[in-house]
Design a protein around this motif. Structure first.
Motif, PDB file in Angstrom:
ATOM      1  N   GLY A 145       0.785  -1.223   0.000  1.00  0.00           N
ATOM      2  CA  GLY A 145       0.000   0.000   0.000  1.00  0.00           C
ATOM      3  C   GLY A 145       0.816   1.271   0.000  1.00  0.00           C
ATOM      4  N   GLU A 146       2.132   1.164  -0.226  1.00  0.00           N
ATOM      5  CA  GLU A 146       3.000   2.347  -0.209  1.00  0.00           C
ATOM      6  C   GLU A 146       3.014   3.089  -1.535  1.00  0.00           C
ATOM      7  OE1 GLU A 146       6.900   1.718   1.778  1.00  0.00           O
ATOM      8  OE2 GLU A 146       6.223  -0.368   1.934  1.00  0.00           O
ATOM      9  N   ASP A 147       2.514   2.462  -2.586  1.00  0.00           N
ATOM     10  CA  ASP A 147       2.564   3.063  -3.917  1.00  0.00           C
ATOM     11  C   ASP A 147       1.401   2.512  -4.735  1.00  0.00           C
ATOM     12  OD1 ASP A 147       3.439   3.393  -6.826  1.00  0.00           O
ATOM     13  OD2 ASP A 147       5.071   4.424  -5.786  1.00  0.00           O
ATOM     14  N   GLU A 148       0.803   3.353  -5.572  1.00  0.00           N
ATOM     15  CA  GLU A 148      -0.380   2.952  -6.326  1.00  0.00           C
ATOM     16  C   GLU A 148      -0.077   2.529  -7.758  1.00  0.00           C
ATOM     17  OE1 GLU A 148      -3.735   2.812  -5.363  1.00  0.00           O
ATOM     18  OE2 GLU A 148      -2.818   2.909  -3.377  1.00  0.00           O
ATOM     19  N   ARG A 149       1.167   2.712  -8.219  1.00  0.00           N
ATOM     20  CA  ARG A 149       1.440   2.517  -9.641  1.00  0.00           C
ATOM     21  C   ARG A 149       1.126   1.103 -10.129  1.00  0.00           C
ATOM     22  NH1 ARG A 149       7.498   4.468  -9.628  1.00  0.00           N
ATOM     23  NH2 ARG A 149       7.256   3.592  -7.526  1.00  0.00           N
TER      24      ARG A 149
END
Length: 463
Positions: free
Chosen positions: A377-381
């Motif tokens: 969940g630290e990045d949406e890419r």
């Protein structure tokens, strides 16, 4: 003869495919009393060069929609399709604004004698190149716009959408060496060319804009062309991917991840998803066909084509129809700014590190690194990859996922349309045909239409 039937000659070249497409599209408008073509891009006014009033009227009302446009020169009368000199091919769903932007930026680049290198990649931009061409050419720059929904077929005889059509046309033009110093597109062009443009600056544009002395001689057999793009994908997947799966000399299918018996992906000490040892070896083996410790190999391949996929049946009995493509991409050996791409430095120098690793590295801007961040969940890419590949128990795959890796040789390898193709060209062609077969499963956002499921809804799991 129908538009589709015109592509069924015994053999043809990509130059002939390009010219045939022009004859049925642009030339039809050039010879029609109902269209204003040719429409000049600029006109001289008391205030200097401005967007022509003819172009203002031409693009009026063309706002929302799926449009393709061509900026071109005419090197003679419109009785000969070879007199059309393509300068730039583009697509947009807001064509009036896009053409207006191009006009402003090209005019801002004039006079080209005042161009200065700012030391950044892309300093000599497509707008600088078009401005240089405008300065040198005897012909005005013209603009042609077509609503893609009005086209029954694309240049290869199949239905198409604007993103795919742009890539196809760029590939057809790039294959014709007489346009190399004129054609200003930067997308779908090999990095080697972009690197050379960056090194040359304005000198890249030839003094003589048009030279027909160099023609492409790549012939393409089209007599037994498949009836659909989906069939094109299946034939290509059979010849390439399925052949490796069935080969005793290959280890395919090779899982991407190092997993437990219940498909939970193992993590390394840094909390990054672990690739399978076998896929690391394949990436290195194929990568060394492109580069060595001295950099780009003189006899090397273009780079790596890779396809993330799943199988609907066991490998022993699988057919091409059982190969479900999830993501299609490429890593070119050439860089844009530097000759050796940063994606290949670890492979070239045989380092243990895998930060970039032909785009499958652990770094935050490469596939495995991005996917690892998305899982936590630290990045949406790569969130859409997580939804498509993993079940509700984080790190557990919904089904086994494989990676196919192939060092691409533009002199020997062929596209799904049976044509020779550079690595930069074949990637979007494969995306287009794979999307036609598996629109619900393909995770590519670039190169797919605006209404693609990956852009409008949650990804589909293949299990």
């Amino acid at each position: 003869m129908s538009d589709q039937e015109q592509y069924s000659d015994d053999s043809t070249s990509k130059a002939a495919v390009w010219e045939s497409w022009l004859e049925s599209t642009l030339f039809r408008d050039l010879h029609s009393d109902e269209t204003p073509d040719p429409v000049p891009l600029f006109e001289s006014t008391d205030n200097g060069l401005e967007t022509s009033s003819a172009l203002g009227s031409y693009k009026w009302g063309k706002n929302d929609g799926d449009y393709l446009y061509l900026i071109y020169l005419l090197d003679g009368p419109t009785t000969d399709v070879q007199n059309v000199v393509p300068v730039y091919v583009g697509e947009s769903n807001d064509i009036s604004s896009r053409i207006g932007q191009h006009s402003r930026k090209i005019r801002d680049a004039l006079p080209i004698t005042e161009w200065e290198d700012d030391g950044q990649w892309g300093s000599f931009s497509k707008y600088d190149q078009i401005a240089a061409i405008s300065d040198l050419a005897d012909s005005p720059l013209y603009v042609w716009i077509i609503d893609v929904d009005d086209l029954e077929y694309g240049p290869y005889g199949y239905e198409t959408y604007r993103q795919e059509l742009e890539a196809k046309l760029v590939g057809l033009v790039h294959d014709q060496s007489q346009y190399e110093r004129v054609f200003a597109n930067r997308e779908f062009i090999p990095n080697r060319i972009l690197h050379e443009i960056g090194q040359a600056g304005p000198e890249w544009v030839a003094d003589e804009i048009v030279s027909r002395s160099a023609q492409s001689h790549h012939n393409t057999e089209t007599e037994n062309r498949p009836l659909t793009k989906s069939a094109c994908w299946n034939e290509w997947a059979t010849e390439y991917m399925l052949a490796d799966v069935r080969s005793e000399d290959q280890l395919d299918p090779i899982p991407l991840f190092d997993v437990t018996a219940d498909l939970q992906v193992r993590m390394n000490d840094d909390g990054i998803l672990k690739r399978a040892t076998e896929i690391d070896a394949r990436i290195r083996r194929e990568g060394r066909k492109c580069v060595d410790s001295d950099g780009i190999r003189e006899d090397g391949y273009d780079g790596l084509l890779y396809i993330l996929y799943q199988l609907e049946k066991p490998a022993e009995t699988a057919t091409a129809a059982d190969i479900v493509p999830r993501y299609i991409g490429k890593a070119e050996a050439y860089g844009k700014k530097r000759e050796l791409s940063s994606n290949f430095t670890e492979i070239a120098h045989e380092r243990d590190a895998t930060r970039s690793f032909a785009r499958w590295g652990d770094g935050n801007y490469w596939h495995i690194g991005e996917l690892s961040l998305a899982l936590t969940g630290e990045d949406e890419r790569k969130h859409h990859w997580v939804e498509a590949l993993f079940d509700s128990n984080l790190r557990t795959l919904s089904q086994q996922t494989y990676l196919w890796v192939h060092a691409w040789d533009s002199e020997e390898d062929i596209s799904p349309y049976g044509t020779p193709a550079t690595l930069a060209e074949v990637e979007p062609l494969l995306i287009g045909t794979a999307y036609d077969s598996y629109p619900e499963y393909l995770l590519n956002k670039s190169g797919t239409p605006d209404d693609a499921p990956i852009k409008t809804e949650a990804p589909t799991s293949a299990d």
